[in-house]
Design an enzyme around this catalytic site. Structure first.
Site, short mmCIF file in Angstrom:
data_model
loop_
_atom_site.label_atom_id
_atom_site.label_comp_id
_atom_site.label_asym_id
_atom_site.label_seq_id
_atom_site.Cartn_x
_atom_site.Cartn_y
_atom_site.Cartn_z
N ASN A 134 0.85 -1.19 0.00
CA ASN A 134 0.00 0.00 0.00
C ASN A 134 0.88 1.24 0.00
O ASN A 134 1.80 1.35 0.81
CB ASN A 134 -0.89 0.01 1.26
CG ASN A 134 -1.70 1.29 1.38
OD1 ASN A 134 -2.60 1.54 0.60
ND2 ASN A 134 -1.36 2.11 2.37
N GLU A 135 0.63 2.13 -0.93
CA GLU A 135 1.34 3.40 -1.01
C GLU A 135 2.85 3.18 -1.02
O GLU A 135 3.60 3.86 -0.32
CB GLU A 135 0.92 4.32 0.14
CG GLU A 135 -0.55 4.70 0.07
CD GLU A 135 -1.03 5.58 1.21
OE1 GLU A 135 -0.26 5.79 2.17
OE2 GLU A 135 -2.18 6.05 1.16
#
Length: 820
Positions: free
Chosen positions: A424-425
């Site tokens: 994520n990210e």
């Protein structure tokens, strides 16, 4: 599936697979906790005379699960604690198996854990979210031969556990993550007894064709057999949802190391698992060796799913719009240490809201959560905590591989799981002096290949790392229309554009923050200053409340009124996007984060549709009106006691309902009937322009479903026509008292004692005397420092059967007091 052999050393078994046993107990009571470190393990177990004032350090009595950061994660005045902490207890071991094994099964502990029997370290684990077991048998047997066992500990065995959530750049997750990296034994710890040979893990791969006519079941297994017993008998039974045996297999064989395929069978016309009908079958495996038997049970489900290339999501041959949300393991007063009852309540609230999909952000979550997703019918995206910061070295990467392996192996049999999340990210730098996109791509591809090798049946996915979007099966870009960028009416266009850039699109994370109890007569005002046509993604600095371009996250009022409008628009559009696989609102519940100290409730991400203590915000009912079938109706404004405007001014009353028709009454008079139309915005057409009378107003709605059944809702609101001047003084008063708990309220008035209904000042509650503020809860009514909502704020006080004086202060205003 790739298999990994168990490693045995010094009689110790440490493995990352969980154990279902016939003899298992949760170790919840009779624990002591010490915040900070010890000079050595001897300080935890040395003989101590009772009442000796020179005995240090001092331990606190606690129950498990327990989190270091139960309160300080949302303390407005300190950084939350990151460091070591110790737990200790005495075990009364009674293994029913002759020469059986005694195991400690950790459902999750943060973040680095060491286990000691008396003064000997017997196990350690790095990773706060995957399950693992420690075999304490040999260490216990050795300790029982010592003098201390009988004299000092009177036949009980001292267990000490050190947890550590210190910041460590070479450990996942990054402390740059937008959530707290909690410490402690915050999930259940179990004492498990097994015979000499036991089932460690059963992998039951259930599949079915899209028509649902033929189900296949491929079962393989792994043994716990530390003494190397050579012959075992195995029996497997498959049972239908009612417990009737559909088929069985048994065999006597040489014991095996690693994993072994045991049985392949088929089930004709199986009952298919779905969110509407989450039927589960049972696989029961029995192993017998040297006259002792161990039984292992798994629940499985038959379902067929597909992400159509450049198209929607299909379940069991039919299109299903994924209606989702997200979950962090975080709750008021306990942080990550949620009990099973709390988890069940949370998951049931999601199901009651209409959720059929959940992304578990941003780490492997409790087995309790996955079991509930199976039984409630909630499809799952579960991911490892490779989140922000960049990419570390080999130690860092090995943890990533290990956590992915453990997550897949431990949750392999869950019918609810359809996606393994790899990150994520990951486009967010900061932990290392090097940020190399190509190296991140290389490691992402390694994880993607590992996931498919371990489990070819599920998809892989990531969120917001554009330079890796071609690696995984499913990609979710950053689309925050109407919050971090753009306005919410750009949502469909932005989604369509991103949909066309990848083969399989799924939109997770959308929404915005709302300060519970704050409402607005002009909630969309900030949209007029936001630039459109420049994208709807989140960029560096957009989450800040200061600087940069105009955006609702910075320039909006953070009212519930605005967020229901944003959500209403998104849900309306999703009804009319036939190509959409689905979307997941971020998140279901407000949660604590170290990177948002300036929010209305400090250190809280306030994007949830319920508060951190399960109090529903108005947004919860907007989702219900679109996503549920059981008749419901809700007037917007249950937490809005006072509206304002000119005398005779028309005001909109919004009603959220899934019924076909609704009739509104104001002060006993009908305002007419309205038909529901999901494409009529706002409130699907259930909106009335009415004239409030100054003072008290009674609003009621009666909604009628298609089958003629009716449901109703009603609220009372004051209508204030008096205009207020600048804030002049605070007034503190006791609202109520029950069971020795008092609720106090502060109001902000102008010089004419008129309530300043748009006041958003920070106020700080204080207390002196016998009582105690019930604060550090991370809620709008459980924080000693908090922004006002419509000129007021409340907090509770435990009076402790005594007297206290409560205070409240705000910059530039005289403090106020009240005796309790």
């Amino acid at each position: 599936m790739k298999r990994f052999k168990l490693v045995f050393f010094l009689g110790l078994l440490v493995c990352s697979q969980y154990v279902f046993a016939q003899n298992k107990q949760r170790l919840t009571q009779n624990w002591e906790y010490l915040k900070g470190d010890l000079g050595g393990i001897w300080e935890a177990v040395r003989p101590v005379k009772e009442g000796n004032p020179e005995s240090v350090p001092l331990w606190e009595k606690v129950n498990l699960p327990h989190c270091f950061n139960a309160l300080d994660g949302v303390d407005p005045d300190v950084n939350y604690y990151q460091g070591p902490g110790w737990y200790r207890t005495l075990l009364d071991l009674k293994n029913p198996y002759t020469e059986g094994r005694s195991l400690l099964h950790f459902e999750g502990a943060g973040q680095k854990t060491q286990v000691y029997i008396y003064d000997k370290k017997v196990a350690e684990h790095v990773g706060g979210y995957d399950e693992w077991t420690a075999d304490i048998t040999d260490a216990v047997n050795a300790f029982k031969k010592t003098e201390a066992f009988q004299k000092q500990f009177k036949g009980r065995v001292p267990l000490s556990i050190r947890c550590d959530n210190s910041r460590d750049l070479e450990m996942i997750p990054s402390s740059l993550s937008d959530f707290n990296v909690y410490g402690g034994l915050y999930r259940y710890l179990n004492l498990v007894y097994t015979p000499k040979v036991a089932i460690d893990k059963i992998f039951a791969a259930a599949s079915v064709d899209a028509k649902g006519s033929l189900g296949k079941l491929n079962i393989s297994g792994r043994l716990l057999n530390p003494e190397g017993i050579d012959t075992v008998s195995l029996k497997i039974e498959v049972k239908d949802p009612e417990g009737k045996t559909l088929g069985s297999w048994e065999n006597q064989m040489k014991a095996f190391n690693g994993d072994k395929t045991l049985w392949e069978t088929s089930v004709k016309n199986p009952r298919l698992w779905s969110p509407e009908n989450p039927v589960l079958y049972t696989v029961q495996t029995t192993v017998t060796a040297r006259g002792t038997t161990h039984v292992h049970t798994e629940k499985i489900g038959f379902r067929n799913f597909e992400f159509v290339k450049k198209g929607p999501f299909m379940l069991n041959g039919k299109r299903l719009l994924l209606r989702g949300t997200h979950r962090h393991e975080d709750h008021a007063g306990v942080a990550a240490a949620m009990t099973e009852g709390m988890i069940r309540q949370e998951m049931q609230m999601m199901k009651d809201m209409g959720v059929n999909f959940i992304r578990l952000g941003h780490y492997q979550q409790s087995r309790i959560v996955l079991d509930l997703c199976d039984s409630l019918g909630i499809l799952v995206w579960e991911e490892i905590p490779w989140c922000r910061g960049g990419l570390g070295g080999e130690v860092y990467k090995e943890q990533g591989r290990r956590m992915l392996t453990n997550m897949i192996e431990q949750h392999y049999n869950h019918a609810s799981v359809i996606i393994w999340g790899l990150g994520n990210e990951n486009d967010w730098p900061g932990d290392f002096n090097e940020f190399d996109e190509q190296k991140i791509r290389t490691f992402m591809k390694e994880l993607n290949d590992l996931s498919h090798k371990l489990d070819p049946s599920r998809k892989t996915a990531i969120r917001r790392c554009d330079f890796c979007k071609d690696i995984v099966d499913v990609y979710s870009p950053s689309i925050w229309a109407g919050w971090y960028r753009g306005i919410y009416t750009e949502y469909k266009e932005a989604s369509k554009k991103e949909f066309e850039r990848v083969d399989h699109f799924l939109h997770v994370e959308w929404g915005g923050d709302s300060h519970a109890g704050r409402h607005s007569e002009s909630p969309d005002k900030a949209l007029s200053v936001v630039q459109t046509g420049v994208g709807t993604d989140e960029r560096d600095g957009d989450a800040s409340l200061f600087g940069g371009s105009a955006r609702v996250s910075k320039d909006g009022d953070w009212s519930e009124s605005y967020i229901v409008n944003l959500i209403d628009w998104h849900l309306k559009e999703q009804e009319n996007m036939p190509w959409l696989t689905g979307a997941a609102y971020w998140p279901f519940k407000d949660f604590s984060t170290p990177v948002r100290p300036d929010n209305p409730v400090p250190y809280m991400n306030q994007k949830g549709v319920v508060e951190r203590d399960f109090t529903k915000k108005e947004a919860y009912y907007v989702f219900q009106s679109y996503w549920t079938k059981t008749p419901m109706v809700h007037i917007y404004g249950h937490s809005w006691p006072v509206r304002w405007g000119d005398a005779g001014e028309q005001k909109m009353v919004k009603v959220y309902s899934n019924c076909a028709e609704a009739e509104l009454f104001l002060n006993g008079k009908s305002m007419g009937k309205k038909k529901r139309n999901s494409q009529s915005y706002p409130a699907a057409g259930l909106k009335w322009m009415v004239k409030y009378q100054p003072g008290k107003n009674e609003i009621k709605v009666v909604a009628t479903a298609k089958d003629g059944k009716t449901v109703s809702d009603e609220i009372v609101q004051e209508y204030q026509t008096a205009k207020w001047d600048k804030p002049a003084r605070l007034v503190l008063e006791k609202l109520s008292e029950k069971d020795n708990i008092a609720v106090i309220q502060v109001k902000l008035l102008d010089k004419n004692n008129i309530l300043c209904l748009d006041a958003r000042s920070y106020i700080t509650f204080g207390l002196t005397g016998d009582g105690k503020l019930i604060d550090d809860q991370g809620t709008s009514s459980g924080s000693r420092k908090v922004q006002l909502y419509n000129g007021r704020a409340v907090i509770s006080v435990d009076l402790n059967k005594g007297k206290s004086v409560a205070s409240v202060k705000a910059d530039g205003l005289p403090s106020a007091f009240v005796e309790l």
